[in-house]
Design a protein around this motif. Structure first.
Motif, PDB file in Angstrom:
ATOM      1  N   ALA A 384       0.838  -1.204   0.000  1.00  0.00           N
ATOM      2  CA  ALA A 384       0.000   0.000   0.000  1.00  0.00           C
ATOM      3  C   ALA A 384       0.873   1.254   0.000  1.00  0.00           C
ATOM      4  CB  ALA A 384      -0.914  -0.012   1.223  1.00  0.00           C
ATOM      5  N   PHE A 385       1.920   1.238   0.830  1.00  0.00           N
ATOM      6  CA  PHE A 385       2.866   2.358   0.845  1.00  0.00           C
ATOM      7  C   PHE A 385       3.486   2.552  -0.533  1.00  0.00           C
ATOM      8  CE2 PHE A 385       7.563   2.271   0.702  1.00  0.00           C
ATOM      9  CZ  PHE A 385       7.831   3.638   0.789  1.00  0.00           C
ATOM     10  N   TYR A 386       3.933   1.461  -1.148  1.00  0.00           N
ATOM     11  CA  TYR A 386       4.598   1.525  -2.456  1.00  0.00           C
ATOM     12  C   TYR A 386       3.665   2.142  -3.501  1.00  0.00           C
ATOM     13  CZ  TYR A 386       7.192  -0.040  -6.576  1.00  0.00           C
ATOM     14  OH  TYR A 386       7.880  -0.097  -7.758  1.00  0.00           O
ATOM     15  N   SER A 387       2.403   1.729  -3.454  1.00  0.00           N
ATOM     16  CA  SER A 387       1.424   2.246  -4.406  1.00  0.00           C
ATOM     17  C   SER A 387       1.171   3.732  -4.190  1.00  0.00           C
ATOM     18  CB  SER A 387       0.111   1.466  -4.256  1.00  0.00           C
ATOM     19  OG  SER A 387      -0.886   2.004  -5.095  1.00  0.00           O
ATOM     20  N   VAL A 388       0.980   4.130  -2.945  1.00  0.00           N
ATOM     21  CA  VAL A 388       0.707   5.537  -2.629  1.00  0.00           C
ATOM     22  C   VAL A 388       1.891   6.416  -3.006  1.00  0.00           C
ATOM     23  CG1 VAL A 388       0.385   7.168  -0.731  1.00  0.00           C
ATOM     24  CG2 VAL A 388      -0.964   5.059  -0.809  1.00  0.00           C
ATOM     25  N   TYR A 389       3.094   6.003  -2.655  1.00  0.00           N
ATOM     26  CA  TYR A 389       4.271   6.821  -2.936  1.00  0.00           C
ATOM     27  C   TYR A 389       4.620   6.857  -4.421  1.00  0.00           C
ATOM     28  CZ  TYR A 389       5.603   8.466   1.651  1.00  0.00           C
ATOM     29  OH  TYR A 389       5.638   9.158   2.839  1.00  0.00           O
ATOM     30  N   ASN A 390       4.275   5.824  -5.159  1.00  0.00           N
ATOM     31  CA  ASN A 390       4.436   5.871  -6.613  1.00  0.00           C
ATOM     32  C   ASN A 390       3.530   6.935  -7.212  1.00  0.00           C
ATOM     33  OD1 ASN A 390       6.473   4.115  -7.288  1.00  0.00           O
ATOM     34  ND2 ASN A 390       5.145   2.406  -7.811  1.00  0.00           N
ATOM     35  N   GLN A 391       2.310   7.017  -6.682  1.00  0.00           N
ATOM     36  CA  GLN A 391       1.366   8.005  -7.197  1.00  0.00           C
ATOM     37  C   GLN A 391       1.789   9.429  -6.839  1.00  0.00           C
ATOM     38  OE1 GLN A 391      -2.784   7.059  -6.270  1.00  0.00           O
ATOM     39  NE2 GLN A 391      -2.264   4.888  -6.180  1.00  0.00           N
ATOM     40  N   PHE A 393       5.011  10.559  -5.823  1.00  0.00           N
ATOM     41  CA  PHE A 393       6.347  10.976  -6.244  1.00  0.00           C
ATOM     42  C   PHE A 393       6.751  10.459  -7.626  1.00  0.00           C
ATOM     43  CE2 PHE A 393       6.468  10.911  -1.559  1.00  0.00           C
ATOM     44  CZ  PHE A 393       6.780  12.244  -1.333  1.00  0.00           C
ATOM     45  N   GLY A 394       5.866   9.723  -8.279  1.00  0.00           N
ATOM     46  CA  GLY A 394       6.207   9.171  -9.579  1.00  0.00           C
ATOM     47  C   GLY A 394       6.924   7.849  -9.458  1.00  0.00           C
ATOM     48  N   GLU A 395       7.792   7.733  -8.470  1.00  0.00           N
ATOM     49  CA  GLU A 395       8.488   6.480  -8.193  1.00  0.00           C
ATOM     50  C   GLU A 395       8.863   6.456  -6.714  1.00  0.00           C
ATOM     51  OE1 GLU A 395      12.397   3.874  -9.631  1.00  0.00           O
ATOM     52  OE2 GLU A 395      11.958   5.813 -10.533  1.00  0.00           O
ATOM     53  N   ALA A 396       8.439   5.418  -6.027  1.00  0.00           N
ATOM     54  CA  ALA A 396       8.723   5.303  -4.596  1.00  0.00           C
ATOM     55  C   ALA A 396      10.191   4.939  -4.382  1.00  0.00           C
ATOM     56  CB  ALA A 396       7.837   4.237  -3.961  1.00  0.00           C
ATOM     57  N   ASP A 397      10.834   5.615  -3.436  1.00  0.00           N
ATOM     58  CA  ASP A 397      12.206   5.280  -3.061  1.00  0.00           C
ATOM     59  C   ASP A 397      12.130   4.170  -2.010  1.00  0.00           C
ATOM     60  OD1 ASP A 397      14.816   5.074  -2.267  1.00  0.00           O
ATOM     61  OD2 ASP A 397      15.023   7.144  -1.578  1.00  0.00           O
ATOM     62  N   THR A 398      12.558   2.968  -2.384  1.00  0.00           N
ATOM     63  CA  THR A 398      12.488   1.841  -1.445  1.00  0.00           C
ATOM     64  C   THR A 398      13.876   1.399  -0.987  1.00  0.00           C
ATOM     65  OG1 THR A 398      12.459   0.211  -3.254  1.00  0.00           O
ATOM     66  CG2 THR A 398      10.331   1.029  -2.470  1.00  0.00           C
ATOM     67  N   SER A 399      14.884   2.257  -1.182  1.00  0.00           N
ATOM     68  CA  SER A 399      16.213   1.936  -0.669  1.00  0.00           C
ATOM     69  C   SER A 399      16.166   1.939   0.850  1.00  0.00           C
ATOM     70  CB  SER A 399      17.247   2.938  -1.183  1.00  0.00           C
ATOM     71  OG  SER A 399      16.935   4.250  -0.747  1.00  0.00           O
ATOM     72  N   MET A 400      16.979   1.103   1.457  1.00  0.00           N
ATOM     73  CA  MET A 400      16.882   0.896   2.906  1.00  0.00           C
ATOM     74  C   MET A 400      17.951   1.654   3.694  1.00  0.00           C
ATOM     75  SD  MET A 400      15.921  -3.180   2.766  1.00  0.00           S
ATOM     76  CE  MET A 400      15.555  -3.399   4.517  1.00  0.00           C
ATOM     77  N   ASN A 401      19.131   1.828   3.128  1.00  0.00           N
ATOM     78  CA  ASN A 401      20.192   2.560   3.824  1.00  0.00           C
ATOM     79  C   ASN A 401      20.056   4.051   3.544  1.00  0.00           C
ATOM     80  OD1 ASN A 401      21.348   0.386   5.075  1.00  0.00           O
ATOM     81  ND2 ASN A 401      22.915   0.053   3.528  1.00  0.00           N
ATOM     82  N   ARG A 402      19.292   4.716   4.422  1.00  0.00           N
ATOM     83  CA  ARG A 402      19.057   6.149   4.267  1.00  0.00           C
ATOM     84  C   ARG A 402      19.184   6.828   5.606  1.00  0.00           C
ATOM     85  NH1 ARG A 402      13.405   7.084   1.510  1.00  0.00           N
ATOM     86  NH2 ARG A 402      13.137   4.821   1.479  1.00  0.00           N
ATOM     87  N   ASN A 403      19.672   8.057   5.617  1.00  0.00           N
ATOM     88  CA  ASN A 403      19.707   8.845   6.829  1.00  0.00           C
ATOM     89  C   ASN A 403      18.273   9.135   7.274  1.00  0.00           C
ATOM     90  OD1 ASN A 403      19.783  11.789   8.170  1.00  0.00           O
ATOM     91  ND2 ASN A 403      21.696  10.701   8.576  1.00  0.00           N
ATOM     92  N   GLU A 410       6.892   9.395   8.898  1.00  0.00           N
ATOM     93  CA  GLU A 410       6.972   8.185   9.717  1.00  0.00           C
ATOM     94  C   GLU A 410       6.346   7.002   8.992  1.00  0.00           C
ATOM     95  OE1 GLU A 410       6.727  10.222  14.118  1.00  0.00           O
ATOM     96  OE2 GLU A 410       5.238  10.620  12.567  1.00  0.00           O
ATOM     97  N   TYR A 411       5.369   7.273   8.139  1.00  0.00           N
ATOM     98  CA  TYR A 411       4.733   6.220   7.346  1.00  0.00           C
ATOM     99  C   TYR A 411       5.756   5.551   6.425  1.00  0.00           C
ATOM    100  CZ  TYR A 411       1.524   4.167   3.867  1.00  0.00           C
ATOM    101  OH  TYR A 411       0.864   3.318   3.006  1.00  0.00           O
ATOM    102  N   GLU A 412       6.544   6.368   5.738  1.00  0.00           N
ATOM    103  CA  GLU A 412       7.588   5.823   4.864  1.00  0.00           C
ATOM    104  C   GLU A 412       8.646   5.099   5.696  1.00  0.00           C
ATOM    105  OE1 GLU A 412      10.608   7.343   1.335  1.00  0.00           O
ATOM    106  OE2 GLU A 412      10.152   8.686   3.010  1.00  0.00           O
ATOM    107  N   TYR A 413       9.067   5.725   6.790  1.00  0.00           N
ATOM    108  CA  TYR A 413      10.086   5.127   7.641  1.00  0.00           C
ATOM    109  C   TYR A 413       9.661   3.754   8.163  1.00  0.00           C
ATOM    110  CZ  TYR A 413      12.656   4.131  11.911  1.00  0.00           C
ATOM    111  OH  TYR A 413      13.379   3.489  12.884  1.00  0.00           O
TER     112      TYR A 413
END
Length: 483
Positions: A384-391, A393-403, A410-413
């Protein structure tokens, strides 16, 4: 003559070997905190001193020490708010409130100042450089003003939460001391293990739940002093209240204490704490501390972990309470004993704590959680997060090593650190089998206990099983895999 010489050499070699073995068992030298803190319930302040003995275990000479002033994140005008807008009402139960951490004096140094990106760092210039394997002592006097807030540090409606209540030495990396801005996403803390002696002076009607082992308690008039010790710990926390009740049980030599004030089934909560402590010890490696405090308190999130102490929100229902107790207990292994970079790879401890909770419930079917249910819920939420963030931002950032500062919300985190982390460990277990999966986690714990482990340290414990997993880990961490 040759025979006598051989005998003498054999004895000398044996003696040398015994000496090396004895040295290897000797505890590694680490820094030491001797903290005295006095709580004023009327003014909601904590006045403290920290006698800090720094041991230089780096390869460099150190001319300056840096300490995180986490309490300053709660001051008015802070650049980084400790609470997001979505949690503000739940956190600030009496309306907006502010706190601060003010350094009054630093002794035994050439000078000091407050800096960092958000007045969050105490810089101490030493009188002389401290060289590798040498020590230096400084004394810090400070005042912590506590906000009325359901958070790690603050006065709640029923308790006083004293997480991060003292200046904490920044962890050291190859770039130098690591400063920790107080982002509201995740747990913005990074520290190395030290030995603690902590004395808190408080009103006599209060009960203190602490990270440490109680060594001494004395009373004078309407005040009392409690002194605690804790060895090889990443930090130290206390929760105090004049409403606490306590139920206790000893588990394999560990005193488990559950502090509560509004739990209708405290024995069930204590049992979950004891059973998970026992399971994690058997599955990953022995619990390192003499006691564990599980503490019901005001908290805007579900819970929070500290070495030998976990905060559990008083707003949880019975199932949420049990799940949170188990999850926060898992952090005793994946945060407290085995540290990691929570600033830049939060999934490393949160994903492991989530999956460790799954493993516990899988082996304890009397609780209302199953592997299928936990993985299914995480997968549904992540998609659900992936779908919402694609809509959006155009493309969801699903990389895990992020500051932590790079997360949009918090939803993305939570979906990256918790849900995707859990999904990754479940797929890994499916790929290599239960035996190799558990052996990898045992190896990870044994090789990194009391250290700050890198992602590569974690991956290496599974790569050593002989299975090519580099592509698997890369696809998850770099955000290439589609779930």
């Amino acid at each position: 003559m040759k025979k006598i010489i051989c005998i003498i050499l054999t004895v000398l070699i044996a003696a040398a070997a015994a000496t090396v073995a004895a040295c290897s068992k000797r505890q590694k030298r680490i820094s030491e905190y001797d903290i005295f803190a006095s709580y004023d319930s009327e003014n909601k302040t904590l006045k403290g001193t920290v006698d800090f003995k720094y041991y230089n275990d780096t390869d460099n000479e150190i001319s300056d020490l840096k300490f995180n002033l986490y309490g300053n994140a709660f001051r008015e005008g802070a650049k980084f708010s400790p609470v997001s807008q979505s949690y503000a009402n739940k956190a600030y139960y009496a309306g907006t409130s502010y706190g601060s951490m003010t350094v009054e004096e630093v002794e035994n140094c050439a000078g000091w100042d407050i800096g960092g990106s958000d007045e969050n760092i105490l810089n101490v210039t030493l009188s002389e450089p401290v060289y590798p394997e040498q020590t230096v002592n400084v004394k810090i006097s400070y005042t912590l003003n506590l906000a009325l807030v359901n958070h790690r540090t603050g006065v709640t409606e029923n308790t006083v939460n004293l997480g991060n209540f003292y200046p904490v030495l920044c962890a050291y990396s190859k770039e130098g001391f690591v400063e920790c801005p107080y982002y509201y996403c995740g747990d913005p803390f990074l520290s190395e293990c030290a030995n603690y002696k902590v004395t808190i002076d408080l009103p006599s009607g209060y009960v203190a739940a602490s990270s440490g082992k109680l060594e001494n308690e004395s009373s004078a008039g309407d005040r009392k002093k409690c002194t605690y010790t804790l060895g090889n710990a990443r930090d130290f926390a206390i929760v105090i209240s004049d409403k606490f009740e306590v139920v206790s049980k000893n588990v394999n030599g560990v005193d488990v204490n559950y502090y509560y004030y509004s739990d209708s089934e405290p024995q069930s909560s204590l049992n979950a704490a004891c059973e998970s402590l026992s399971y994690f010890s058997e599955t990953f490696g022995s619990y390192a501390y003499p006691a564990l405090s599980v503490v019901q308190t005001g908290f805007c999130y579900g819970g929070m972990e500290y070495p030998a102490l976990t905060m559990i929100s008083d707003s949880l229902d019975s199932d949420g309470n049990i799940y949170t107790i188990v999850h926060e207990n898992a952090h005793q292994w994946w945060y407290a004993m085995v540290g990691s970079d929570q600033l830049n790879s939060a999934w490393q401890d949160e994903g492991l704590a989530e999956y460790s909770s799954l493993m516990f419930f899988e082996e304890h079917p009397s609780y209302s959680f199953t592997r299928t249910g936990i993985v299914g819920t995480a997968t549904k939420s992540y998609r659900a997060f992936y779908s919402v963030y694609n809509q959006i931002f155009g493309e969801a950032d699903t990389s895990m090593n992020r500051n932590l500062g790079e997360f949009e919300s918090e939803y993305e985190y939570s979906n990256i650190a918790y849900n995707k982390g859990l999904i990754m460990f479940d797929m890994l277990r499916e790929s290599i089998g239960d035996d190799k999966f558990k052996a990898g986690l045992k190896k990870y714990f044994a090789e990194n206990v009391h250290r700050i482990a890198s992602c590569e340290d974690l991956f290496g414990c599974f790569l050593s099983s002989g299975i090519d997993l580099e592509g698997f880990f890369d696809s998850f961490v770099e955000g290439k895999i589609v779930i």
